[in-house]
Design a protein around this motif. Structure first.
Motif, PDB file in Angstrom:
ATOM      1  N   SER A 225       1.044  -1.196   0.493  1.00  0.00           N
ATOM      2  CA  SER A 225      -0.135  -0.611   0.008  1.00  0.00           C
ATOM      3  C   SER A 225       1.001   1.065  -0.027  1.00  0.00           C
ATOM      4  O   SER A 225       0.526   2.349  -0.489  1.00  0.00           O
ATOM      5  N   GLY A 226       2.081   1.569   0.773  1.00  0.00           N
ATOM      6  CA  GLY A 226       3.375   2.317   0.404  1.00  0.00           C
ATOM      7  C   GLY A 226       3.280   2.797   1.526  1.00  0.00           C
ATOM      8  O   GLY A 226       3.633   4.134   1.828  1.00  0.00           O
ATOM      9  N   GLU A 229       7.130   3.359   3.485  1.00  0.00           N
ATOM     10  CA  GLU A 229       7.837   3.610   3.363  1.00  0.00           C
ATOM     11  C   GLU A 229       7.476   4.418   3.956  1.00  0.00           C
ATOM     12  O   GLU A 229       8.349   5.707   4.159  1.00  0.00           O
TER      13      GLU A 229
END
Length: 288
Positions: A225-226, A229
């Protein structure tokens, strides 16, 4: 008589002209429109805790996913470890949102407070022009006079078996003489270009909807899903020498080197051990 004196004298919500009330009708029109995620948005003048109220409604079956409860003033606002959160009426944003992430394994629900932190920081950067950093796991930091200050916090609580209520408190217009502790801050003290709470709340809730939808679509996978990060990029704790004060009067000192796939803070100790911390108080011991 100053506006603040007048407010103390007659209790009028219009007395402090620097702190007008939220426009509940406009907020509902913008956010709780037909087919949108936020189907119900309520603004109350005063309550003990928006989290407690919304948890009770969810458990009683009286609130659907996306319900938002906002208070102009909280008298019993809580942070982690039942710490008190107090602020003058209409000086900040105090709200809770009900989430029912049925598609996501419960083991990944621990990412919800971190997800909320990313969403709040992203929304405030857009709407207030303030660089908001995240202190693991749930503090929102701003810079005031060159120093890191806490301007907000997040509290996630289970509401029965299938729901989580995430609560957010953000100091918006708190003045220096109103700070509860010297380490606190506010968006105004951090030089925000906008302290109008209506657009700030809209921006934060839209950002939360975006991040929550992305995370839920990925089955709660923080990497896909990012989210993992994004959190690492905005986390002021990483790269710092920290002390983790853990349950049982135990502490771990070392460098915060990562946030792992379970949302835990990984600390590299001086003994060469990498220890993941899932709960505890984190003290930043030196600047990044």
């Amino acid at each position: 008589m100053t506006p603040r004196d007048a407010s103390d004298a007659n209790g009028s919500r219009w007395s402090d002209l620097d702190r007008p009330p939220l426009n509940a009708t406009a907020l509902r029109r913008a956010l709780a429109h037909g087919g949108g995620f936020y189907g119900d948005l309520e603004v109350v003048q005063r309550t003990g805790s928006t989290n407690s109220d919304l948890v009770a409604r969810a458990v009683a079956g009286k609130a659907a996913e996306g319900a938002v409860l906002v208070a102009e003033e909280q008298t019993s606002g809580r942070g982690r470890l039942d710490r008190q959160w107090t602020a003058p009426p209409r000086s900040g944003l105090f709200f809770s949102v009900l989430l029912r992430p049925a598609e996501v394994p419960v083991a990944r629900w621990g990412w919800l407070p971190l997800l909320t932190g990313v969403a709040v920081a992203t929304g405030l950067a857009r709407a207030a022009g303030v660089d908001t950093a995240l202190k693991w796991p749930n503090d929102l930091l701003v810079t005031v006079d060159g120093q890191e200050r806490k301007a907000g916090g997040i509290l996630a609580e289970r509401a029965g078996e299938d729901a989580v209520v995430v609560g957010v408190g953000i100091n918006v217009t708190l003045r220096a003489d109103e700070l509860p502790v010297p380490q606190a801050g506010s968006l105004a003290l951090a030089g925000a270009v906008n302290t109008d709470r209506d657009p700030l709340l809209r921006a934060v809730l839209r950002s939360l909807e975006e991040w929550y939808g992305r995370w839920r679509s990925a089955g709660g996978d923080p990497a896909a899903s990012g989210l993992q990060e994004a959190y690492a990029a905005g986390c002021a704790t990483l790269g710092r020498e920290v002390r983790a004060e853990l349950p049982g009067d135990r502490s771990v000192v070392g460098e915060a080197v990562a946030v792992d796939g379970d949302g835990r803070l990984v600390i590299a100790t001086r003994d060469g051990v990498q220890e993941p911390v899932g709960a505890g108080d984190i003290v930043h011991l030196r600047p990044a």
